[in-house]
Scaffold this motif. Sequence first.
Motif, short mmCIF file in Angstrom:
data_model
loop_
_atom_site.label_atom_id
_atom_site.label_comp_id
_atom_site.label_asym_id
_atom_site.label_seq_id
_atom_site.Cartn_x
_atom_site.Cartn_y
_atom_site.Cartn_z
N VAL A 390 0.81 -1.21 0.00
CA VAL A 390 0.00 0.00 0.00
C VAL A 390 0.85 1.27 0.00
O VAL A 390 0.47 2.28 -0.58
CB VAL A 390 -1.00 -0.02 1.18
CG1 VAL A 390 -0.30 0.11 2.52
CG2 VAL A 390 -2.07 1.06 1.00
N MET A 393 1.46 2.54 -3.48
CA MET A 393 0.30 2.80 -4.35
C MET A 393 0.02 4.29 -4.49
O MET A 393 0.29 5.08 -3.57
CB MET A 393 -0.93 2.08 -3.80
CG MET A 393 -0.80 0.57 -3.79
SD MET A 393 -2.21 -0.24 -2.99
CE MET A 393 -1.58 -1.92 -2.82
N ILE A 395 -2.45 6.58 -4.11
CA ILE A 395 -3.76 6.70 -3.47
C ILE A 395 -4.39 8.04 -3.85
O ILE A 395 -3.78 9.11 -3.69
CB ILE A 395 -3.62 6.58 -1.94
CG1 ILE A 395 -3.12 5.16 -1.58
CG2 ILE A 395 -4.93 6.87 -1.24
CD1 ILE A 395 -2.84 4.96 -0.11
N LYS A 412 -4.57 2.80 5.44
CA LYS A 412 -3.45 2.03 4.91
C LYS A 412 -3.25 0.74 5.70
O LYS A 412 -2.97 -0.32 5.14
CB LYS A 412 -2.17 2.88 4.94
CG LYS A 412 -2.18 4.03 3.94
CD LYS A 412 -0.88 4.83 4.03
CE LYS A 412 -0.85 5.94 2.99
NZ LYS A 412 0.41 6.74 3.07
N ILE A 498 -11.32 2.81 2.11
CA ILE A 498 -10.27 2.59 1.11
C ILE A 498 -10.66 1.39 0.27
O ILE A 498 -11.07 0.35 0.80
CB ILE A 498 -8.88 2.39 1.77
CG1 ILE A 498 -7.78 2.31 0.69
CG2 ILE A 498 -8.84 1.17 2.68
CD1 ILE A 498 -6.36 2.39 1.25
N THR A 523 -7.20 3.03 -4.46
CA THR A 523 -5.80 2.59 -4.58
C THR A 523 -5.43 2.21 -6.00
O THR A 523 -4.26 2.20 -6.37
CB THR A 523 -5.53 1.37 -3.69
OG1 THR A 523 -6.33 0.27 -4.16
CG2 THR A 523 -5.86 1.66 -2.23
#
Length: 530
Positions: A390, A393, A395, A412, A498, A523
């Motif tokens: 993560v 990524m 975001i 996260k 998320i 994401t």
Amino acid sequence: MTDHPRRVTRALLSVSDKTGLIEFAQALAGHGVELVSTGGTAKAIAAAGLKVRDVSELTGFPEMMDGRVKTLHPKVHGGLLAIRDNKEHADAMKAHGIAPIDLLVVNLYPFEATVDKGAAYEDCIENIDIGGPAMIRAAAKNHDDVAVVVEAQDYQAVLDELAANKGATTLALRRRLAAKAYARTAAYDAAISNWFATQLKDNAPDFRAFGGRLIQSLRYGENPHQTAAFYATPDKRPGVSTARQLQGKELSYNNINDTDAAYECVGEFDPKRTAACVIVKHANPCGVAEGPDLVTAYRRALACDSTSAYGGIIAVNRTLDAEAARAIIGIFTEVIIAPDATEEAISIIGSRRNLRLLLAGGLPDPRRVGLTAKTVAGGLLVQSRDNAVVEDMDIKVATKRAPTDAELRDLKFAFRVAKHVKSNTIIYAKDLATVGIGAGQMSRVDSARIAARKAQDAAAEMKLAEPLTKGSVVASDAFFPFADGMLACIEAGATAVIQPGGSMRDEEVIKAADDHGIAMVFTGVRHFRH
């Protein structure tokens, strides 16, 4: 199968691993066996004061091309492949001066170990054995007459037979050794072919093979009517396959599977940044938490679902200490796995005789490239490991309200956990701890509701005024196909979401989040786990 004994008069020994070699050669000589050898093996045997004939004397050709050519010769392969009771074969041996070889002892160049230590391409190529596999396969094919040994642990079995049968081996032993020989060359070639595929960046080679070395023969598989065994592959990924078991009963198939799931999940948490604990039941995390120390992380993970944690697997990302060990033994636990443990912690765990304690020596790297495989009817499904992390990524905020710093931190965390929970997955998290986990449901709405119900049960057990999903954040391993799943999360008290995004109805889901003042981020990465 008749006993079919075959006397050993001549043995060819060529080994890279010389463990037990001299003692074995001495014992063979004691049975009157003529020793033939190559290169460094011949020098080691001669240095021990034993009479040994160099293979170049047998073939009439010197070793050449840096040792690449030394045993690829009719006088070697004829001696291995000739059927002793076949007159035509016997006449050919006599006509061409070929002497029989009754025992072949070869272990292969250490290709797997060379790759594992990160050697250069040319070094890996030089450690591909050619003559060894050719001889092994020849001897194994002719096992009616020839015994073949591919690792030192079988030396004693051969010596026992020679002692019991006046210098002869039985067909039963030769068949068993032949089967092992073919399995060894198959695993060796699999390692080489997979290495080549990696070097060429070929994700779908025309042929794919996997091989492994037996770690443990298991009492049974997932269920008592199923047989099972545990094998190590050349990929030395830290985990249950590399771990030392300090105590406790033998691991079962399900123990190994669950322990792997727990350790892969806890590997997502950098021990330099935080202490972390994962509790797994039936291959799914039932509690995950970070903390300033392991005991805090364990207690917070346990609080998520203490009922499911009973009889579970516990993984930690730092050296297990005494305080954490004392807390963990407070409930029945099947396995603890850690990178290491203090002597005091080991002593504390020792008070629970049946509790397995595994020390893996390191943590799995969540970013490391690798392969996973599963069987289907008549085939294998092979894919690269899910090494998306993560932190790497991109975001993106999808809603009018962006998450607060505290929400983003928890988002996260939750997405990191979601990667290791069976799909469909919903993770509620608060203050770097899971507070509700919904796993493996056919509907994402059901996962959201089950996770919320788990949080309600935990609140009742802890006598809280309301479940910890109130004011939590939520992670979904894949996009919400409709707004209903996310609305169930909002109903449970989530304030931020998320998810990967990418649904045809993303706008509908975003609007529902905006209507409720919820922050949502995308994401762009999905974490399906089936």
